[in-house]
Scaffold this motif. Sequence first.
Motif, PDB file in Angstrom:
ATOM      1  N   MET A 161       0.842  -1.174   0.000  1.00 14.81           N
ATOM      2  CA  MET A 161       0.000   0.000   0.000  1.00 14.81           C
ATOM      3  C   MET A 161       0.886   1.235   0.000  1.00 14.81           C
ATOM      4  O   MET A 161       1.872   1.290   0.707  1.00 14.81           O
ATOM      5  N   LEU A 162       0.508   2.216  -0.777  1.00 16.96           N
ATOM      6  CA  LEU A 162       1.199   3.498  -0.832  1.00 16.96           C
ATOM      7  C   LEU A 162       0.232   4.596  -0.415  1.00 16.96           C
ATOM      8  O   LEU A 162      -0.961   4.518  -0.709  1.00 16.96           O
ATOM      9  N   ILE A 163       0.764   5.621   0.247  1.00 14.51           N
ATOM     10  CA  ILE A 163      -0.055   6.753   0.655  1.00 14.51           C
ATOM     11  C   ILE A 163       0.608   8.024   0.146  1.00 14.51           C
ATOM     12  O   ILE A 163       1.788   8.258   0.408  1.00 14.51           O
ATOM     13  N   ALA A 164      -0.154   8.824  -0.572  1.00 20.79           N
ATOM     14  CA  ALA A 164       0.340  10.131  -1.006  1.00 20.79           C
ATOM     15  C   ALA A 164       0.295  11.076   0.191  1.00 20.79           C
ATOM     16  O   ALA A 164      -0.540  10.916   1.079  1.00 20.79           O
ATOM     17  N   PRO A 165       1.174  12.075   0.253  1.00 21.18           N
ATOM     18  CA  PRO A 165       1.141  13.034   1.359  1.00 21.18           C
ATOM     19  C   PRO A 165      -0.229  13.693   1.470  1.00 21.18           C
ATOM     20  O   PRO A 165      -0.909  13.908   0.466  1.00 21.18           O
ATOM     21  N   PRO A 166      -0.663  14.007   2.700  1.00 24.72           N
ATOM     22  CA  PRO A 166      -1.978  14.628   2.883  1.00 24.72           C
ATOM     23  C   PRO A 166      -2.041  15.999   2.225  1.00 24.72           C
ATOM     24  O   PRO A 166      -1.053  16.727   2.196  1.00 24.72           O
ATOM     25  N   LYS A 167      -3.216  16.306   1.701  1.00 20.90           N
ATOM     26  CA  LYS A 167      -3.436  17.611   1.075  1.00 20.90           C
ATOM     27  C   LYS A 167      -4.721  18.201   1.617  1.00 20.90           C
ATOM     28  O   LYS A 167      -5.729  17.505   1.626  1.00 20.90           O
ATOM     29  N   PRO A 168      -4.722  19.422   2.078  1.00 17.67           N
ATOM     30  CA  PRO A 168      -3.560  20.294   2.244  1.00 17.67           C
ATOM     31  C   PRO A 168      -2.799  19.958   3.525  1.00 17.67           C
ATOM     32  O   PRO A 168      -3.318  19.258   4.398  1.00 17.67           O
ATOM     33  N   ASN A 169      -1.627  20.460   3.627  1.00 16.76           N
ATOM     34  CA  ASN A 169      -0.821  20.341   4.831  1.00 16.76           C
ATOM     35  C   ASN A 169       0.042  21.595   4.901  1.00 16.76           C
ATOM     36  O   ASN A 169       0.938  21.734   4.068  1.00 16.76           O
ATOM     37  N   PRO A 170      -0.248  22.526   5.787  1.00  8.79           N
ATOM     38  CA  PRO A 170      -1.061  22.388   6.992  1.00  8.79           C
ATOM     39  C   PRO A 170      -2.565  22.456   6.714  1.00  8.79           C
ATOM     40  O   PRO A 170      -2.995  22.981   5.697  1.00  8.79           O
ATOM     41  N   VAL A 171      -3.312  21.922   7.664  1.00  7.57           N
ATOM     42  CA  VAL A 171      -4.773  21.920   7.620  1.00  7.57           C
ATOM     43  C   VAL A 171      -5.266  23.188   8.311  1.00  7.57           C
ATOM     44  O   VAL A 171      -4.789  23.525   9.395  1.00  7.57           O
ATOM     45  N   THR A 172      -6.202  23.875   7.670  1.00  8.01           N
ATOM     46  CA  THR A 172      -6.762  25.110   8.233  1.00  8.01           C
ATOM     47  C   THR A 172      -8.279  25.105   8.051  1.00  8.01           C
ATOM     48  O   THR A 172      -8.848  24.151   7.503  1.00  8.01           O
ATOM     49  N   GLY A 173      -8.905  26.188   8.464  1.00  4.12           N
ATOM     50  CA  GLY A 173     -10.350  26.332   8.289  1.00  4.12           C
ATOM     51  C   GLY A 173     -10.768  26.361   6.835  1.00  4.12           C
ATOM     52  O   GLY A 173     -11.901  26.028   6.503  1.00  4.12           O
TER      53      GLY A 173
END
Length: 92
Positions: free
Chosen positions: A1-13
Amino acid sequence: MLIAPPKPNPVTGESDFSADLTLRAGADGTARVEVWDALGRLVSRDELALQRGTNEYQLKLGNAPSGRYAYVVRFFSTSGEGQAMGSVMLMR
């Protein structure tokens, strides 16, 4: 299993305090997604069914305070198990 980096990062309102994870599974199976705070406390745990190929998951941090959070994704299938980790920053 592969995971792409979270988007967005940083997380905001602007993203409703959530981030998208793209999970790529080599076989059908299940995944457990856990989010931990900087003090090692479990913030959330979710289980989901994955199909072979690309799967989308929304990491929701709506009620959490600002800070860095670690996520762990554990994948289980008849062809084996896997684990991936990463982090995301939440800014209020």
